[in-house]
Design a protein around this motif. Sequence first.
Motif, mmCIF file in Angstrom:
data_model
loop_
_atom_site.group_PDB
_atom_site.id
_atom_site.type_symbol
_atom_site.label_atom_id
_atom_site.label_comp_id
_atom_site.label_asym_id
_atom_site.label_seq_id
_atom_site.Cartn_x
_atom_site.Cartn_y
_atom_site.Cartn_z
ATOM 1 N N LYS A 64 0.808 -1.212 0.000
ATOM 2 C CA LYS A 64 0.000 0.000 0.000
ATOM 3 C C LYS A 64 0.846 1.270 0.000
ATOM 4 C CE LYS A 64 -4.266 1.681 2.154
ATOM 5 N NZ LYS A 64 -5.237 1.455 3.263
ATOM 6 N N ASN A 65 2.075 1.164 0.571
ATOM 7 C CA ASN A 65 2.962 2.326 0.618
ATOM 8 C C ASN A 65 3.783 2.505 -0.657
ATOM 9 O OD1 ASN A 65 4.838 0.282 0.759
ATOM 10 N ND2 ASN A 65 5.551 0.769 2.831
ATOM 11 N N TRP B 173 -1.993 -6.839 -5.672
ATOM 12 C CA TRP B 173 -2.146 -5.783 -4.674
ATOM 13 C C TRP B 173 -2.972 -6.363 -3.517
ATOM 14 C CZ3 TRP B 173 -1.974 -5.079 -9.840
ATOM 15 C CH2 TRP B 173 -1.165 -4.045 -10.354
ATOM 16 N N ARG C 197 -4.797 -6.640 -0.051
ATOM 17 C CA ARG C 197 -5.321 -5.654 0.899
ATOM 18 C C ARG C 197 -6.175 -6.315 1.982
ATOM 19 N NH1 ARG C 197 -1.828 -3.534 -1.414
ATOM 20 N NH2 ARG C 197 -1.817 -1.534 -2.527
ATOM 21 N N GLN D 296 -6.686 2.851 -1.539
ATOM 22 C CA GLN D 296 -6.230 1.467 -1.498
ATOM 23 C C GLN D 296 -5.198 1.110 -2.561
ATOM 24 O OE1 GLN D 296 -6.972 -0.425 0.946
ATOM 25 N NE2 GLN D 296 -8.577 0.846 1.867
ATOM 26 N N PHE D 297 -5.298 1.688 -3.729
ATOM 27 C CA PHE D 297 -4.393 1.372 -4.841
ATOM 28 C C PHE D 297 -3.856 2.659 -5.478
ATOM 29 C CE2 PHE D 297 -7.908 -1.796 -4.778
ATOM 30 C CZ PHE D 297 -7.203 -2.890 -4.318
#
Length: 448
Positions: A89-90, A218, A220, A262-263
């Motif tokens: 996420k970073n 990705w 989450r 989130q993305f």
Amino acid sequence: MADKSKSLDVAVVGGGLVGALIACFFAKRGHKVRVYEYRTDIRVAESRGQSIDLSLSHRGRAALREVGLEDLIINHHAMPMRGRMIHMKNGTLREMIYDRVNKNCIYSVSRLHLNKVLLDAAEKYPSVRLYFNEKLMEADLENGTMKFLNTSSQQIVDTKADLIIGADGAYSTVRKIMAKRPRYDCGQTYIDHGYVELFVPPKNKNEFVMSHDHLHVWPRGEFMMIALPNSDHTFTGNLFAPFRTLDYLNTPERLLKFYREQFPDVLPLIGEKKLVDDFFETGPKTLISIKCKPYHVGKTALIIGDAAHAMVPFYAQGMNTGFEDVLLLDELMQRYDSDLSKVLPKFSELRCDDAHAICDLAMYNYVEMRELVVRKSFVLRKNLDTLLYWLFPNLWMPLYDTVHFSRMGFRMCMKNKAWQDKIIQRTFWSVATMIIAIVVALMIHGFL
């Protein structure tokens, strides 16, 4: 090759990937094959058809090799993916190679392109006939009779075959007819998560915007996004999430806010307008898992592929398992000289429980991809598996490798993983006990 005197008249219901491949295998053995597809011929239709790009691995490649199509797909269209690229996420990236020992990879393949290749290949056999816009209305599976409605002309055609093969997908009509028989076990599960397909365009100079030899993930926690590379320098992406999340994203404003939070690295790659257009073009789609048993009726009918064992896409084995079905069926035809009274029961015996196992593994892998891959314990175990595989290649093969890079039965893949877990747990506790004993001994003797 089968004896001409034993030539069978085979009717395949479903002209998708598995149906077209079956036609190639049976025609190669000298049998007559008619393929009945409910949809229009995708080679001339404008629609893209079913979504979610495919991942081709060892089981699927083995089947394509038998009919001379492996090179055409692997070396002239498919995109090799040597591992996952995890997008945190970073914004940081973490690479997870699939097979550091033997350098195996999986391949991203366009479903539409592969289906066209298989239909073209099937049509080249003189004994194969393809019929489109044909909807199966009724079938007597014991006697091999069928009734089709041509959705273009509205004409009804009655026909008969020595063998009916249902390769008509997760919502199979042949399976529904089969399920009406006594003592037939059949269950379906819709998971409470859906997906929306998205597309990542190339850069201005028609270049990939991300590494093209990875499956991008990705994770989450409760949801995730993935993206697979295409040969035209685009990526096909999918957002997988609970329906309550997807239903909440019902306005462009909510969708864009969600992606910014989130993305954040995905949004500039797709572009806000394209993201909104793609997301709302079709809406969320469902994910279903099918388990049933047996797969045959006497010596006259069989279901195969998604019709027999539809699964969620998270282990990328739906197509590969379907292709391996065809390969196994062909091996049994060879073993029993095309005697269907022996071939079909043996297929059910060998395949049903294995297919149930991969359906379960596919469910588990969703949790792995969206959540576990970011945990230090998961990464540590993966590195340990790789080390042991490198040290003992004939003894220790990780679960992912057994599924993707071998033809080990799926039940045996799970048993092998359970054995490995037990060995690691016992080793850990043995080492821990030894350390504690040493510490206690040192304390008793006054060294600590």
